[in-house]
Scaffold this motif. Structure first.
Motif: not given
Ligand SMILES: [Mg+2]
Length: 155
Positions: A89, A98-99, A102, A105-106, A126-128
């Motif tokens: 990540t 979480g950020h 994200r 993933l994006y 957050e948000p997962y």
């Protein structure tokens, strides 16, 4: 493709664990076997979300420091189990995992992601939050966590 966002400390090692590199905890074989079991059941790919990935970033930059050496040891150990990392990540300013997940993933442009779980002893997801299998630094990854991860990856 199924993904496991993997933390190391508090997942593959735990408080009092014997495997160490100098003063830091390394990874425990029992925990690695359990991770291997999850991967075997699900065919999930591993994305490193732990701070251990900082050594990987440094290696990418051509640096040779302690973090790089330690990350290399980790990678070798994973290889012994037939495990490897698909990716890592990115590092965010907030430092919130979480950020970072994200952002990964994006940014992912490979095979579509069917499902993912986060194995971590922290909870800044957050948000997962719904994807988190939270372990603890007292025990690391346990059988019940592994069962839960397999169940979540199947759905
Ligand atoms: Mg941790």
């Amino acid at each position: 493709m199924k993904i496991i966002f993997l933390d190391i400390d508090g997942v593959l090692n735990f408080n009092g664990c014997r495997e160490r590199i100098d003063t830091i905890y390394f990874v425990n074989d029992k925990k690695l076997r359990l991770l291997k079991w999850i991967v075997g059941r699900t065919n999930a790919r591993l994305v490193l979300s732990s701070t251990w990935r900082l050594g990987w970033f440094d290696r990418d930059k051509g640096l040779e420091n302690e973090e790089v050496l330690i990350f290399n040891r980790l990678e070798e150990k994973f290889k012994e189990y037939g495990l490897s990392f698909l990716s890592k990540t990115p590092v965010s300013e907030s430092g919130c995992r979480g950020h970072e997940i994200r952002a990964w993933l994006y940014g992912w442009e490979g095979e579509p992601i069917e499902s993912f779980v986060i194995l971590d002893d922290n909870c800044d997801m957050e948000p997962y939050k719904g994807h988190l299998v939270q372990t603890s630094f007292w025990h690391g990854l346990r059988i019940r966590d592994a069962l839960r991860a397999v169940r979540m990856l199947a759905s």
